[in-house]
Design an enzyme around this catalytic site. Structure first.
Site, PDB file in Angstrom:
ATOM      1  N   SER A   1       0.849  -1.196   0.000  1.00  0.00           N
ATOM      2  CA  SER A   1       0.000   0.000   0.000  1.00  0.00           C
ATOM      3  C   SER A   1       0.881   1.241   0.000  1.00  0.00           C
ATOM      4  CB  SER A   1      -0.884   0.010   1.248  1.00  0.00           C
ATOM      5  OG  SER A   1      -1.356   1.319   1.461  1.00  0.00           O
TER       6      SER A   1
ATOM      7  N   HIS B   1      -1.045  -1.205  -4.424  1.00  0.00           N
ATOM      8  CA  HIS B   1      -2.321  -0.873  -3.776  1.00  0.00           C
ATOM      9  C   HIS B   1      -2.364   0.630  -3.515  1.00  0.00           C
ATOM     10  CE1 HIS B   1      -5.958  -1.821  -1.474  1.00  0.00           C
ATOM     11  NE2 HIS B   1      -5.531  -0.953  -0.562  1.00  0.00           N
TER      12      HIS B   1
ATOM     13  N   ASP C   1      -4.407   3.685  -2.119  1.00  0.00           N
ATOM     14  CA  ASP C   1      -5.494   4.049  -1.208  1.00  0.00           C
ATOM     15  C   ASP C   1      -5.958   5.491  -1.414  1.00  0.00           C
ATOM     16  OD1 ASP C   1      -5.987   1.741   0.508  1.00  0.00           O
ATOM     17  OD2 ASP C   1      -3.913   1.997   1.156  1.00  0.00           O
TER      18      ASP C   1
ATOM     19  N   MET D   1      -8.487   8.353  -0.162  1.00  0.00           N
ATOM     20  CA  MET D   1      -9.338   8.759   0.975  1.00  0.00           C
ATOM     21  C   MET D   1      -9.760  10.208   0.813  1.00  0.00           C
ATOM     22  SD  MET D   1      -7.229   7.072   4.100  1.00  0.00           S
ATOM     23  CE  MET D   1      -6.590   5.391   4.013  1.00  0.00           C
TER      24      MET D   1
ATOM     25  N   HIS E   1      -8.078   1.496  -4.394  1.00  0.00           N
ATOM     26  CA  HIS E   1      -9.044   1.252  -3.319  1.00  0.00           C
ATOM     27  C   HIS E   1      -9.702   2.586  -2.976  1.00  0.00           C
ATOM     28  CE1 HIS E   1      -9.549   0.049   1.236  1.00  0.00           C
ATOM     29  NE2 HIS E   1     -10.700   0.282   0.637  1.00  0.00           N
TER      30      HIS E   1
ATOM     31  N   MET F   1     -11.885   4.907  -1.010  1.00  0.00           N
ATOM     32  CA  MET F   1     -12.583   5.146   0.263  1.00  0.00           C
ATOM     33  C   MET F   1     -13.146   6.556   0.165  1.00  0.00           C
ATOM     34  SD  MET F   1      -9.690   3.370   2.649  1.00  0.00           S
ATOM     35  CE  MET F   1      -8.471   3.506   1.352  1.00  0.00           C
TER      36      MET F   1
ATOM     37  N   MET G   1     -11.726  -5.920   4.571  1.00  0.00           N
ATOM     38  CA  MET G   1     -10.942  -5.034   5.441  1.00  0.00           C
ATOM     39  C   MET G   1     -10.728  -5.729   6.786  1.00  0.00           C
ATOM     40  SD  MET G   1     -10.314  -2.347   3.660  1.00  0.00           S
ATOM     41  CE  MET G   1      -9.431  -1.475   4.963  1.00  0.00           C
TER      42      MET G   1
ATOM     43  N   GLY H   1      -9.153   4.002   6.811  1.00  0.00           N
ATOM     44  CA  GLY H   1      -8.832   5.403   7.081  1.00  0.00           C
ATOM     45  C   GLY H   1      -7.369   5.630   7.408  1.00  0.00           C
ATOM     46  N   PHE H   2      -6.742   4.630   8.003  1.00  0.00           N
ATOM     47  CA  PHE H   2      -5.360   4.820   8.438  1.00  0.00           C
ATOM     48  C   PHE H   2      -4.541   3.549   8.252  1.00  0.00           C
ATOM     49  CE2 PHE H   2      -8.139   7.575  10.844  1.00  0.00           C
ATOM     50  CZ  PHE H   2      -7.557   8.816  10.626  1.00  0.00           C
ATOM     51  N   GLY H   3      -3.267   3.736   7.964  1.00  0.00           N
ATOM     52  CA  GLY H   3      -2.342   2.615   7.961  1.00  0.00           C
ATOM     53  C   GLY H   3      -1.877   2.351   9.390  1.00  0.00           C
TER      54      GLY H   3
ATOM     55  N   ASP I   1      -6.922  -6.536   3.622  1.00  0.00           N
ATOM     56  CA  ASP I   1      -6.274  -5.219   3.753  1.00  0.00           C
ATOM     57  C   ASP I   1      -6.389  -4.715   5.187  1.00  0.00           C
ATOM     58  OD1 ASP I   1      -5.324  -2.630   3.423  1.00  0.00           O
ATOM     59  OD2 ASP I   1      -6.928  -1.983   2.074  1.00  0.00           O
TER      60      ASP I   1
ATOM     61  N   SER J   1       2.546  -0.610   6.164  1.00  0.00           N
ATOM     62  CA  SER J   1       3.640  -0.394   7.108  1.00  0.00           C
ATOM     63  C   SER J   1       4.569  -1.611   7.198  1.00  0.00           C
ATOM     64  CB  SER J   1       3.083  -0.035   8.485  1.00  0.00           C
ATOM     65  OG  SER J   1       2.006  -0.869   8.818  1.00  0.00           O
TER      66      SER J   1
END
Ligand code: DX5
Ligand code: ZN
Length: 222
Positions: A10, A35, A37, A39, A69, A71, A140, A145-147, A178, A201
């Site tokens: 990601s 990936h 993301d 948001m 992805h 969001m 999910m 919303g957050f890694g 994910d 991460s």
């Protein structure tokens, strides 16, 4: 049927100041797919990147599949923009659109592969009437919303349930997981039936991407 396992780093955890090099480096280190993301500070409480950044990665020379992805809410207006920007997969959350079937059709008409994303509390029955139209199901294992959040082990049974639906229908749908995927839990997600593994991460916060990706792959008993 289970697909060949894919590792999907990601970009959320990458160094955005040198995104092109970061993506190039993880692919060189053995990643299969990027990936991406997206948001919007509306559907989720965070703000990341849009189609321009996806296009910039393509311009930079990234040829691997890009797994966008979304969001965001609403969803539809961003689909043609991401398709033009070089997205391969576009996945979205069913709660984020008013017309799930229409959104899937829009993704496919734009030339991309379509996927539905399930938050931890979202039931799988959104799949009942659209399963055969999908290329990917994303489970999910954290709230989006957050890694850097912890994997929710309860999601293993949801992965198993989704695997059961895919196999019963005998369709070549990818089953992606994910959130909080690390070397020490990727094996359990694989055993449960996932074949596509997002890791932010766990990859980008290690000094040697190749070593990390190899350690992840070593957990696949195939
Ligand atoms: C969370 C994102 C994930 C996230 C994963 O909303 O969809 O893709 O970046 O990050 P890690 O692997 O750090 O949990
Ligand atoms: Zn994601």
């Amino acid at each position: 049927m289970k697909q060949v396992p894919w590792i999907a780093p990601s970009i959320l955890a990458a160094d955005f100041a040198k995104l092109g090099q970061e993506v190039e480096a993880v692919l060189k280190a053995g990643a299969d797919v990027v990936h991406f993301d997206v948001m919007d500070n509306h559907y989720v409480p965070n703000l990341t990147v849009g189609p321009m950044v996806c296009q910039a990665l393509r311009k930079y020379g990234i040829q691997a599949p890009i797994d966008v992805h979304l969001m965001v809410s609403p969803v539809d207006s961003l689909i043609p923009a991401f398709a033009q920007a070089g997205a391969t997969y576009i996945t979205f959350h069913p709660e984020a659109t008013n017309h799930i079937d229409r959104t899937i059709q829009l993704i496919k008409a734009s030339g991309c592969k379509a996927g539905l994303v399930f938050n931890p509390a979202t039931p799988l029955n959104y799949l009942d009437y659209v399963l055969d139209q999908l290329d990917m199901i994303l489970i999910m294992s954290v709230n989006p919303g957050f890694g850097g959040q912890s994997f929710m082990p309860e999601m293993l049974k949801k992965i198993k349930a989704a695997r059961g639906l895919i196999d019963a229908a005998n369709l070549p749908i990818r089953l992606e997981v994910d959130g909080g995927i690390k070397i020490d839990n990727i094996g359990a997600a694989f055993e449960a039936g996932a074949d596509t593994f997002v890791a932010g991460s766990a990859i980008f916060e290690t000094p040697d991407y190749q070593k990390t990706i190899e350690s992840m792959r070593s957990k696949f008993n195939i």
